[in-house]
Design a protein around this motif. Structure first.
Motif, PDB file in Angstrom:
ATOM      1  N   VAL A   1      -1.899  -7.631  -6.200  1.00 32.73           N
ATOM      2  CA  VAL A   1      -1.754  -9.050  -6.568  1.00 32.73           C
ATOM      3  C   VAL A   1      -2.144  -9.276  -8.019  1.00 32.73           C
ATOM      4  O   VAL A   1      -1.446  -9.970  -8.777  1.00 32.73           O
ATOM      5  N   TRP A   2      -3.253  -8.685  -8.454  1.00 33.82           N
ATOM      6  CA  TRP A   2      -3.742  -8.906  -9.822  1.00 33.82           C
ATOM      7  C   TRP A   2      -2.759  -8.338 -10.847  1.00 33.82           C
ATOM      8  O   TRP A   2      -2.612  -8.875 -11.945  1.00 33.82           O
ATOM      9  N   GLU A   3      -2.068  -7.274 -10.467  1.00 32.27           N
ATOM     10  CA  GLU A   3      -1.099  -6.659 -11.379  1.00 32.27           C
ATOM     11  C   GLU A   3       0.097  -7.584 -11.613  1.00 32.27           C
ATOM     12  O   GLU A   3       0.801  -7.451 -12.615  1.00 32.27           O
ATOM     13  N   ARG A   4       0.307  -8.544 -10.724  1.00 31.85           N
ATOM     14  CA  ARG A   4       1.478  -9.417 -10.805  1.00 31.85           C
ATOM     15  C   ARG A   4       1.260 -10.635 -11.710  1.00 31.85           C
ATOM     16  O   ARG A   4       2.106 -11.519 -11.773  1.00 31.85           O
ATOM     17  N   ARG A   5       0.132 -10.686 -12.398  1.00 35.21           N
ATOM     18  CA  ARG A   5      -0.073 -11.786 -13.341  1.00 35.21           C
ATOM     19  C   ARG A   5       0.943 -11.715 -14.485  1.00 35.21           C
ATOM     20  O   ARG A   5       1.369 -10.639 -14.894  1.00 35.21           O
ATOM     21  N   ILE A   6       1.290 -12.880 -15.021  1.00 35.49           N
ATOM     22  CA  ILE A   6       2.170 -12.949 -16.186  1.00 35.49           C
ATOM     23  C   ILE A   6       1.401 -12.434 -17.400  1.00 35.49           C
ATOM     24  O   ILE A   6       0.249 -12.821 -17.620  1.00 35.49           O
ATOM     25  N   ARG A   7       2.019 -11.571 -18.188  1.00 37.07           N
ATOM     26  CA  ARG A   7       1.319 -10.888 -19.281  1.00 37.07           C
ATOM     27  C   ARG A   7       1.296 -11.675 -20.587  1.00 37.07           C
ATOM     28  O   ARG A   7       0.338 -11.592 -21.350  1.00 37.07           O
ATOM     29  N   ASP A   8       2.357 -12.404 -20.856  1.00 33.93           N
ATOM     30  CA  ASP A   8       2.415 -13.085 -22.152  1.00 33.93           C
ATOM     31  C   ASP A   8       3.126 -14.426 -22.009  1.00 33.93           C
ATOM     32  O   ASP A   8       3.617 -14.775 -20.939  1.00 33.93           O
ATOM     33  N   GLY A   9       3.138 -15.163 -23.103  1.00 37.03           N
ATOM     34  CA  GLY A   9       3.752 -16.476 -23.080  1.00 37.03           C
ATOM     35  C   GLY A   9       2.775 -17.547 -22.619  1.00 37.03           C
ATOM     36  O   GLY A   9       1.581 -17.302 -22.422  1.00 37.03           O
ATOM     37  N   LYS A  10       3.294 -18.752 -22.407  1.00 37.56           N
ATOM     38  CA  LYS A  10       2.442 -19.882 -22.046  1.00 37.56           C
ATOM     39  C   LYS A  10       1.764 -19.685 -20.694  1.00 37.56           C
ATOM     40  O   LYS A  10       0.663 -20.164 -20.465  1.00 37.56           O
ATOM     41  N   GLY A  11       2.410 -18.963 -19.789  1.00 34.61           N
ATOM     42  CA  GLY A  11       1.853 -18.769 -18.450  1.00 34.61           C
ATOM     43  C   GLY A  11       0.987 -17.534 -18.316  1.00 34.61           C
ATOM     44  O   GLY A  11       0.670 -17.127 -17.190  1.00 34.61           O
ATOM     45  N   ALA A  12       0.575 -16.925 -19.409  1.00 35.34           N
ATOM     46  CA  ALA A  12      -0.221 -15.691 -19.352  1.00 35.34           C
ATOM     47  C   ALA A  12      -1.471 -15.892 -18.514  1.00 35.34           C
ATOM     48  O   ALA A  12      -2.194 -16.875 -18.666  1.00 35.34           O
ATOM     49  N   GLY A  13      -1.716 -14.941 -17.614  1.00 32.52           N
ATOM     50  CA  GLY A  13      -2.887 -15.001 -16.750  1.00 32.52           C
ATOM     51  C   GLY A  13      -2.645 -15.711 -15.441  1.00 32.52           C
ATOM     52  O   GLY A  13      -3.507 -15.712 -14.560  1.00 32.52           O
TER      53      GLY A  13
ATOM     54  N   SER B   1       0.820  -1.212   0.000  1.00 36.03           N
ATOM     55  CA  SER B   1       0.000   0.000   0.000  1.00 36.03           C
ATOM     56  C   SER B   1       0.855   1.264   0.000  1.00 36.03           C
ATOM     57  O   SER B   1       0.333   2.374   0.017  1.00 36.03           O
ATOM     58  N   THR B   2       2.179   1.097  -0.003  1.00 36.74           N
ATOM     59  CA  THR B   2       3.094   2.241  -0.081  1.00 36.74           C
ATOM     60  C   THR B   2       4.139   1.971  -1.162  1.00 36.74           C
ATOM     61  O   THR B   2       4.273   0.855  -1.653  1.00 36.74           O
ATOM     62  N   ARG B   3       4.898   2.998  -1.512  1.00 39.33           N
ATOM     63  CA  ARG B   3       5.855   2.905  -2.615  1.00 39.33           C
ATOM     64  C   ARG B   3       7.138   2.222  -2.174  1.00 39.33           C
ATOM     65  O   ARG B   3       7.650   2.441  -1.091  1.00 39.33           O
ATOM     66  N   MET B   4       7.640   1.347  -3.042  1.00 35.59           N
ATOM     67  CA  MET B   4       8.944   0.723  -2.818  1.00 35.59           C
ATOM     68  C   MET B   4      10.037   1.727  -3.132  1.00 35.59           C
ATOM     69  O   MET B   4      10.052   2.336  -4.199  1.00 35.59           O
TER      70      MET B   4
ATOM     71  N   ARG C   1       8.152  -8.248 -11.293  1.00 40.98           N
ATOM     72  CA  ARG C   1       8.636  -6.981 -11.851  1.00 40.98           C
ATOM     73  C   ARG C   1       7.498  -6.102 -12.362  1.00 40.98           C
ATOM     74  O   ARG C   1       7.704  -4.919 -12.620  1.00 40.98           O
ATOM     75  N   ALA C   2       6.295  -6.657 -12.479  1.00 37.26           N
ATOM     76  CA  ALA C   2       5.153  -5.845 -12.906  1.00 37.26           C
ATOM     77  C   ALA C   2       4.816  -4.778 -11.871  1.00 37.26           C
ATOM     78  O   ALA C   2       4.247  -3.733 -12.211  1.00 37.26           O
ATOM     79  N   VAL C   3       5.166  -5.026 -10.606  1.00 33.78           N
ATOM     80  CA  VAL C   3       4.884  -4.045  -9.553  1.00 33.78           C
ATOM     81  C   VAL C   3       6.152  -3.484  -8.924  1.00 33.78           C
ATOM     82  O   VAL C   3       6.134  -2.397  -8.358  1.00 33.78           O
ATOM     83  N   TYR C   4       7.245  -4.247  -8.990  1.00 31.22           N
ATOM     84  CA  TYR C   4       8.511  -3.785  -8.415  1.00 31.22           C
ATOM     85  C   TYR C   4       9.586  -3.840  -9.508  1.00 31.22           C
ATOM     86  O   TYR C   4      10.167  -4.894  -9.771  1.00 31.22           O
ATOM     87  N   GLN C   5       9.839  -2.710 -10.132  1.00 31.02           N
ATOM     88  CA  GLN C   5      10.788  -2.665 -11.234  1.00 31.02           C
ATOM     89  C   GLN C   5      12.209  -2.999 -10.793  1.00 31.02           C
ATOM     90  O   GLN C   5      13.042  -3.410 -11.607  1.00 31.02           O
ATOM     91  N   SER C   6      12.488  -2.816  -9.495  1.00 30.12           N
ATOM     92  CA  SER C   6      13.842  -3.076  -8.998  1.00 30.12           C
ATOM     93  C   SER C   6      14.081  -4.553  -8.726  1.00 30.12           C
ATOM     94  O   SER C   6      15.196  -4.942  -8.392  1.00 30.12           O
ATOM     95  N   ALA C   7      13.050  -5.383  -8.857  1.00 35.25           N
ATOM     96  CA  ALA C   7      13.217  -6.819  -8.618  1.00 35.25           C
ATOM     97  C   ALA C   7      14.128  -7.414  -9.676  1.00 35.25           C
ATOM     98  O   ALA C   7      14.126  -6.980 -10.828  1.00 35.25           O
TER      99      ALA C   7
END
Length: 611
Positions: free
Chosen positions: A471-483, A398-401, A489-495
């Protein structure tokens, strides 16, 4: 982001079926068959919602909902879905059943060596783990319930397979229950030992002396200590030390079968009971996992369908006793004294000498279990809600990394637990928990369902939506595991960047959250006491005005007024019917009635002036 359990579950099912069914056939993938935990989690992504939610049932082809069929179109048609599930479940049972040894609960690739440069032995990877015991209880109950309904609708050619699957599932269920009984432990220690000093520090929080903490511990847990001594079969040494009130103790589940734990006598055919390896030290994480699985043994569905044999019921009662004792103990520890140790974040474990926000969440999870069991007070809820909010902040949900923020380790690589006793046949092992966000979401939803107070319920709803958006933002966007999950890294670019297969652990936890959300919205809405009073006052006024309106003469040709009066009466009847459960709806209906009555009165006055 609002939680929409039905739609989000359908999205997950569609992603699971797209990933796992290659040309309509189930594909375990490269890691299939390597970990009973991972494969059980994968199956539970489908079986758990089908077990818990009527609209997601898959055991009767004629009643499968249209949107469910659409989500599972990669599996096949509505008559093919249950047949394929039977075959997949049978494959799982076969894979994790060792000849002459019974069911296997191997942790597999979920185990890691503490030293990255060392390799675990095959014997170590075959060791059972509490995650697998607990997951197997839920999966077996889901399978038995599914078969109970589907058996009467099966094609002849799969009935033999179903009988074999049923027998294997019952055996695995019995073995999982026995394994959880043998993984439970009571650890007794002296206040002057390192573990005793650690517990006193947690409970005293630097405010009171160790002697005072021990005295308060004695008073707080005297009855529970006696209950453990009378009810559980303990080793002679442990039993003698437990009766000494000057000794401290902890109870819960170790990571695997406890070393030198006695064999459980049972008439069930479960194969050989392996020797234990784990030290007799409870782990908070594995205790929470065990509690989650055990409660499924006593669910309404399990009882109504009669899924347990008489012998399994006997074993389950022994587990239930440990389930209740553990909740009482850790709930008392969390709320020890006026200033709760739970509120002193992060929690410090006594057995493993670690501290982390994850352990605070684990203790809070046990407290949530206990609050559900004994009905929470307003103070309990308010203080627990505040802990959840702080955990969301500290976990940077709920706060910024910030740059080089150490909170990133909660999510990647996760919190690592050394598995005490695992180094006898190879290098010491560890277990990694990277599901902090999903676990926090699940417990917040459960608390929200428990809360009957408007203020805490509203705070929790806002917190749930905030965590779910993360949590929902952390879904895989593409490839076989999409969804599926987990793209950190979708929420933490420094990961750190890493190409990983989908995490069935994280995905299954999200499925649990959606099922918990479905239960939440299935409950009646809550309301303040003043709302019912206001609704009753409005109803009284509307009823009086309707009676007054009925005193007025009605022309035989005035059908519009008659229709309006019937509408008013129907609206009042509906408002009275929902008054107790939905007072806000009652107010809305009554306001509409009042508007209609006022319109009739104004029309009559206008007509009299025209005369």
């Amino acid at each position: 982001m609002q939680v929409k359990p039905r739609q989000h579950l359908l999205d997950i099912w569609q992603a699971v079926s797209r990933h796992s069914f290659e040309s309509g056939e189930w594909d375990w993938g490269e890691e299939g068959g390597l970990s009973s935990v991972a494969d059980a989690e994968r199956l539970l992504c489908l079986m758990y919602p089908a077990m818990e939610i009527a609209a997601f049932r898959l055991d009767d082809p004629d009643t499968i909902e249209r949107d469910v069929q659409t989500a599972l179109e990669d599996v096949g048609g509505q008559t093919e879905i249950p047949v394929k599930l039977v075959r997949i479940l049978a494959e799982f049972m076969d894979t994790y059943t060792a000849e002459d040894e019974g069911p296997s609960f191997a942790g597999g690739h979920y185990f890691d060596a503490c030293d990255p440069g060392e390799e675990l032995t095959e014997e170590q990877r075959r060791l059972g783990v509490v995650d697998s015991f607990s997951m197997s209880i839920t999966l077996c109950l889901a399978t038995l319930g599914f078969l109970k309904v589907y058996t009467g609708r099966t094609p002849v050619e799969v009935r033999t397979l179903i009988e074999k699957l049923k027998a294997a599932t019952e055996t695995r269920l019995s073995s999982a229950i026995v394994s959880l009984l043998r993984s439970f432990t009571v650890n007794v220690f002296d206040p002057d030992d390192a573990q005793g000093r650690a517990l006193c520090d947690v409970l005293g929080q630097g405010q009171v002396s160790r002697r005072v903490v021990v005295q308060r511990f004695q008073r707080r847990f005297r009855a529970l200590r006696a209950a453990i001594d009378e009810s559980l079969v303990l080793g002679v040494d442990i039993a003698d030390r437990l009766t000494d009130e000057n000794q401290l103790f902890e109870c819960g589940w170790a990571w695997s079968l406890v070393k030198d734990s006695p064999l459980v006598e049972t008439t069930e055919s479960i194969g050989r009971q392996p020797a234990g390896v784990a030290w007799p030290v409870p782990y908070l994480y594995f205790t929470v996992v065990a509690l989650d699985g055990i409660q499924d043994l006593f669910s309404e569905r399990t009882l109504i369908l009669g899924l347990l044999t008489p012998e399994q019921q006997r074993l389950a009662e022994a587990l239930r006793l440990r389930w209740e004792i553990t909740q009482q103990y850790w709930s008392g520890i969390a709320r020890f004294g006026d200033v709760w140790p739970l509120e002193d974040i992060p929690w410090r474990t006594t057995g493993q000498r670690l501290e982390s926000e994850y352990f605070t969440l684990s203790v809070a999870s046990i407290l949530v279990h206990d609050l559900v069991r004994r009905r929470a007070t307003d103070e309990d809820l308010t203080r627990t809600v505040a802990v959840m909010e702080r955990l969301a902040e500290r976990g940077r949900i709920s706060t910024r990394m910030t740059e080089e923020d150490t909170a990133i380790t909660l999510h990647v690589p996760g919190v690592r637990l050394p598995l005490q006793g695992s180094g006898d046949t190879g290098p010491p092992m560890q277990w990694t928990m990277a599901d902090f966000s999903a676990q926090l979401l699940k417990r917040s939803i459960q608390l929200c369902a428990l809360s009957r107070y408007v203020s805490s319920h509203d705070r929790l709803l806002r917190l749930v939506e905030r965590i779910f958006g993360h949590v929902w933002e952390r879904r895989i966007r593409d490839g076989k595991g999409a969804g599926l999950w987990d793209d950190i890294r979708a929420v933490y670019q420094s990961a750190p960047t890493a190409q990983r297969p989908p995490s069935w652990s994280f995905t299954e936890r999200v499925v649990e959250c959606m099922v918990a959300g479905h239960r939440l919205y299935g409950e009646p809405p809550i309301h303040g006491s003043g709302v019912i009073s206001a609704a009753s006052s409005l109803l009284s006024e509307a009823t009086h005005l309707l009676g007054k309106e009925l005193l007025e003469p009605t022309s035989g040709q005035d059908t519009s007024r008659s229709l309006a009066l019937r509408s008013v009466e129907a609206g009042l009847a509906q408002a009275r019917q929902v008054l107790d459960q939905q007072p806000g709806t009652s107010i809305a209906l009554t306001l509409g009635v009042l508007v209609e009555l006022d319109s009739l009165a104004r029309g009559r006055r206008a007509a009299s002036w025209g005369e």
